[in-house]
Design an enzyme around this catalytic site. Structure first.
Site, short mmCIF file in Angstrom:
data_model
loop_
_atom_site.label_atom_id
_atom_site.label_comp_id
_atom_site.label_asym_id
_atom_site.label_seq_id
_atom_site.Cartn_x
_atom_site.Cartn_y
_atom_site.Cartn_z
N ASP A 1 57.38 12.46 90.15
CA ASP A 1 57.91 13.53 91.01
C ASP A 1 59.43 13.52 90.88
OD1 ASP A 1 55.25 13.65 91.77
OD2 ASP A 1 55.68 13.81 93.92
N LYS B 1 56.91 21.35 93.46
CA LYS B 1 56.76 20.67 94.75
C LYS B 1 57.86 21.13 95.69
CE LYS B 1 57.09 15.94 96.62
NZ LYS B 1 57.16 14.51 96.27
N LYS C 1 52.57 21.50 94.97
CA LYS C 1 52.49 20.40 95.93
C LYS C 1 53.32 20.71 97.17
CE LYS C 1 53.43 15.44 96.53
NZ LYS C 1 53.71 14.16 95.86
#
Length: 212
Positions: free
Chosen positions: A89, A151, A180
């Site tokens: 991430d 995300k 996400k």
């Protein structure tokens, strides 16, 4: 897909101890979460304890500000994967995006995708700091650079995931990418709203409460 497999069971607090991380790992095994998301210094520990399960090891790169150099982020990515990370991430250079330096942002994502080889890359765009136009641009650049997910948030800035942002991100990237939602999701109802709006992964520190 069962609800637990949406969840990246997350503990990124700087003061988290080894005992805390091991508890997170055991909870992820018990509830069969998609992954545990931990800081890079805990990746080896997570890998050793999860290698015989289907719970993935997720870690963060350029976290939480996204302001480190591309070279630093690439190095972090390579080391994390060597240590056993399955998912990365990464935080984009928000200031570069807001300055209109699209090629810089696209290049850093592309370099991390290349460094990650066959591992999953999620791009944290920090929605709370962006205009609607910048959110669309960040998602478009992420898709063009070959990332797997976009995300919403680090959880360390001024705000977290909002349903309207998830909807916008899903509309921008289409069906081929993951989205996400992360930051501020504390109830099952909140999680379900995110999923209804297009989220395919949920980042939360209270994963157990979300599935109980």
């Amino acid at each position: 897909m069962k609800l637990s497999k949406y969840i990246d069971h997350t503990l990124l607090k700087p003061q988290a101890t080894e005992k805390d991380i091991l508890k997170l790992i055991e909870e992820a095994k018990t509830y069969d979460f998609a992954s545990v998301c931990v800081n890079p210094s805990w990746v080896k520990l997570a890998y050793e304890n999860l290698k015989d399960t289907d719970v993935k090891v997720c870690t963060v790169v350029g976290f939480p500000l996204g302001a480190t150099s591309i070279a630093s982020k690439v190095y972090e990515t390579k080391v994390a994967i060597e240590d056993g990370a399955d998912e990365i991430d990464m935080v984009i250079a928000v200031g570069q995006l807001k300055s209109g330096n699209d090629e810089y942002v696209k290049e850093e994502i592309k370099k991390i995708v290349e460094a990650s080889r066959d591992k999953l890359v999620k791009v944290i765009i920090e929605t709370c700091l962006l205009t609607e136009e910048e959110k669309v641009k960040a998602c478009t650049l992420s898709k063009e650079a070959g990332a797997d997910y976009v995300k919403t948030s680090t959880g360390f800035s001024t705000g977290g995931a909002k349903p309207e942002d998830i909807k916008l991100m899903r509309e921008t990237v289409g069906k081929d990418m993951g989205v996400k939602a992360s930051g501020g999701i504390h109830t099952r109802e909140e999680m379900e709203v995110m999923i209804e709006n297009g989220a395919t992964r949920i980042g939360a520190s209270c994963g157990v409460e979300l599935v109980k």
